[in-house]
Design a protein around this motif. Sequence first.
Motif, PDB file in Angstrom:
ATOM      1  N   TYR A  63       0.831  -1.204   0.000  1.00  0.00           N
ATOM      2  CA  TYR A  63       0.000   0.000   0.000  1.00  0.00           C
ATOM      3  C   TYR A  63       0.867   1.256   0.000  1.00  0.00           C
ATOM      4  N   GLN A  64       1.939   1.252   0.794  1.00  0.00           N
ATOM      5  CA  GLN A  64       2.815   2.421   0.827  1.00  0.00           C
ATOM      6  C   GLN A  64       3.475   2.644  -0.531  1.00  0.00           C
ATOM      7  N   GLN A  65       3.891   1.578  -1.180  1.00  0.00           N
ATOM      8  CA  GLN A  65       4.480   1.704  -2.514  1.00  0.00           C
ATOM      9  C   GLN A  65       3.451   2.261  -3.497  1.00  0.00           C
ATOM     10  N   LEU A  66       2.218   1.818  -3.370  1.00  0.00           N
ATOM     11  CA  LEU A  66       1.163   2.314  -4.251  1.00  0.00           C
ATOM     12  C   LEU A  66       0.891   3.795  -3.989  1.00  0.00           C
ATOM     13  N   LEU A  67       0.882   4.197  -2.723  1.00  0.00           N
ATOM     14  CA  LEU A  67       0.712   5.620  -2.406  1.00  0.00           C
ATOM     15  C   LEU A  67       1.881   6.441  -2.948  1.00  0.00           C
ATOM     16  N   ASP A  68       3.089   5.912  -2.854  1.00  0.00           N
ATOM     17  CA  ASP A  68       4.259   6.604  -3.406  1.00  0.00           C
ATOM     18  C   ASP A  68       4.124   6.751  -4.921  1.00  0.00           C
ATOM     19  N   LEU A  69       3.641   5.704  -5.573  1.00  0.00           N
ATOM     20  CA  LEU A  69       3.450   5.768  -7.024  1.00  0.00           C
ATOM     21  C   LEU A  69       2.356   6.776  -7.374  1.00  0.00           C
ATOM     22  N   CYS A  70       1.339   6.881  -6.546  1.00  0.00           N
ATOM     23  CA  CYS A  70       0.303   7.902  -6.758  1.00  0.00           C
ATOM     24  C   CYS A  70       0.907   9.299  -6.695  1.00  0.00           C
ATOM     25  N   ASP A  71       1.871   9.502  -5.795  1.00  0.00           N
ATOM     26  CA  ASP A  71       2.553  10.796  -5.719  1.00  0.00           C
ATOM     27  C   ASP A  71       3.309  11.093  -7.008  1.00  0.00           C
ATOM     28  N   ALA A  84       6.065   0.177 -13.754  1.00  0.00           N
ATOM     29  CA  ALA A  84       5.853  -0.249 -12.365  1.00  0.00           C
ATOM     30  C   ALA A  84       4.380  -0.392 -11.993  1.00  0.00           C
ATOM     31  N   LEU A  85       3.523   0.343 -12.669  1.00  0.00           N
ATOM     32  CA  LEU A  85       2.137   0.472 -12.220  1.00  0.00           C
ATOM     33  C   LEU A  85       1.355  -0.838 -12.203  1.00  0.00           C
ATOM     34  N   GLU A  86       1.243  -1.493 -13.323  1.00  0.00           N
ATOM     35  CA  GLU A  86       0.413  -2.697 -13.381  1.00  0.00           C
ATOM     36  C   GLU A  86       0.936  -3.815 -12.469  1.00  0.00           C
ATOM     37  N   PRO A  87       2.247  -4.083 -12.446  1.00  0.00           N
ATOM     38  CA  PRO A  87       2.715  -5.125 -11.521  1.00  0.00           C
ATOM     39  C   PRO A  87       2.437  -4.786 -10.054  1.00  0.00           C
ATOM     40  N   LEU A  88       2.558  -3.525  -9.682  1.00  0.00           N
ATOM     41  CA  LEU A  88       2.309  -3.147  -8.293  1.00  0.00           C
ATOM     42  C   LEU A  88       0.832  -3.273  -7.940  1.00  0.00           C
ATOM     43  N   VAL A  89      -0.047  -2.856  -8.825  1.00  0.00           N
ATOM     44  CA  VAL A  89      -1.485  -3.003  -8.566  1.00  0.00           C
ATOM     45  C   VAL A  89      -1.833  -4.485  -8.468  1.00  0.00           C
ATOM     46  N   GLU A  90      -1.278  -5.289  -9.354  1.00  0.00           N
ATOM     47  CA  GLU A  90      -1.547  -6.730  -9.326  1.00  0.00           C
ATOM     48  C   GLU A  90      -1.031  -7.356  -8.020  1.00  0.00           C
ATOM     49  N   SER A 125      -7.831  10.935 -11.909  1.00  0.00           N
ATOM     50  CA  SER A 125      -8.925  10.026 -11.562  1.00  0.00           C
ATOM     51  C   SER A 125      -8.368   8.730 -10.980  1.00  0.00           C
ATOM     52  N   PHE A 126      -7.305   8.229 -11.600  1.00  0.00           N
ATOM     53  CA  PHE A 126      -6.719   6.975 -11.131  1.00  0.00           C
ATOM     54  C   PHE A 126      -6.083   7.143  -9.756  1.00  0.00           C
ATOM     55  N   PHE A 127      -5.201   8.138  -9.594  1.00  0.00           N
ATOM     56  CA  PHE A 127      -4.519   8.212  -8.306  1.00  0.00           C
ATOM     57  C   PHE A 127      -5.452   8.639  -7.182  1.00  0.00           C
ATOM     58  N   ASP A 128      -6.470   9.429  -7.471  1.00  0.00           N
ATOM     59  CA  ASP A 128      -7.455   9.747  -6.428  1.00  0.00           C
ATOM     60  C   ASP A 128      -8.195   8.483  -5.988  1.00  0.00           C
ATOM     61  N   SER A 129      -8.601   7.682  -6.956  1.00  0.00           N
ATOM     62  CA  SER A 129      -9.298   6.434  -6.659  1.00  0.00           C
ATOM     63  C   SER A 129      -8.401   5.468  -5.893  1.00  0.00           C
ATOM     64  N   MET A 130      -7.144   5.350  -6.291  1.00  0.00           N
ATOM     65  CA  MET A 130      -6.211   4.448  -5.615  1.00  0.00           C
ATOM     66  C   MET A 130      -5.963   4.892  -4.176  1.00  0.00           C
ATOM     67  N   ARG A 131      -5.790   6.165  -3.977  1.00  0.00           N
ATOM     68  CA  ARG A 131      -5.573   6.653  -2.614  1.00  0.00           C
ATOM     69  C   ARG A 131      -6.776   6.346  -1.731  1.00  0.00           C
ATOM     70  N   ARG A 132      -7.976   6.588  -2.252  1.00  0.00           N
ATOM     71  CA  ARG A 132      -9.196   6.277  -1.495  1.00  0.00           C
ATOM     72  C   ARG A 132      -9.253   4.790  -1.160  1.00  0.00           C
ATOM     73  N   HIS A 133      -8.934   3.975  -2.156  1.00  0.00           N
ATOM     74  CA  HIS A 133      -8.933   2.518  -1.990  1.00  0.00           C
ATOM     75  C   HIS A 133      -7.969   2.116  -0.877  1.00  0.00           C
ATOM     76  N   VAL A 134      -6.748   2.599  -0.950  1.00  0.00           N
ATOM     77  CA  VAL A 134      -5.725   2.223   0.027  1.00  0.00           C
ATOM     78  C   VAL A 134      -6.133   2.667   1.427  1.00  0.00           C
ATOM     79  N   TYR A 135      -6.559   3.903   1.582  1.00  0.00           N
ATOM     80  CA  TYR A 135      -6.928   4.387   2.912  1.00  0.00           C
ATOM     81  C   TYR A 135      -8.129   3.618   3.464  1.00  0.00           C
ATOM     82  N   GLY A 136      -9.069   3.265   2.611  1.00  0.00           N
ATOM     83  CA  GLY A 136     -10.211   2.461   3.049  1.00  0.00           C
ATOM     84  C   GLY A 136      -9.796   1.079   3.510  1.00  0.00           C
ATOM     85  N   GLU A 137      -8.886   0.461   2.780  1.00  0.00           N
ATOM     86  CA  GLU A 137      -8.415  -0.878   3.158  1.00  0.00           C
ATOM     87  C   GLU A 137      -7.616  -0.808   4.454  1.00  0.00           C
TER      88      GLU A 137
END
Length: 148
Positions: A14-22, A45-51, A119-131
């Motif tokens: 999740y932290q790596q995904l948040l860093d990628l969102c930045d 990096a994006l697709e492998p990290l999301v997967e 749209s993507f990074f806003d959605s990902m951040r929401r997803h991560v914080y919710g999880e």
Amino acid sequence: MLPNSRTGPLERSYQQLLDLCDVLEAIADSLPHPDAGLCITTADALEPLVELTHVLEEEVLFPILAASSRPELNQTVARLRREHLSDMATAGEVSDALRAVASSSSPLSPDAVGYLLRSFFDSMRRHVYGELELIELFLPDRDGRTIN
């Protein structure tokens, strides 16, 4: 929240995904002239990290939710699984857009690319914080209590 042995790998992902969102936000802010190398590195990096994050959610978070005595959490798990399909499809679109921007061959305007990234990074951040909130609710607190 400090990762524990059970959730640590997922929380690190999740932290790596948040860093990628930045990074995606920085690219969006730099349009119409982003750093091409950064676009390619991020696209790679994006697709492998999301997967990986989805796999870890399946292995770590979903069993925590399934172990709950609350039957409505089965619906939450089903929703999250459906969201994984959408997240992966959008991650592919973002990766393609980044590669196109890097090669100066994007059929999208800089504004459209910026909107897609935001749209993507806003959605990902929401997803991560919710999880992360779900994890926190279901792990024992200092007194050994959980939401269960």
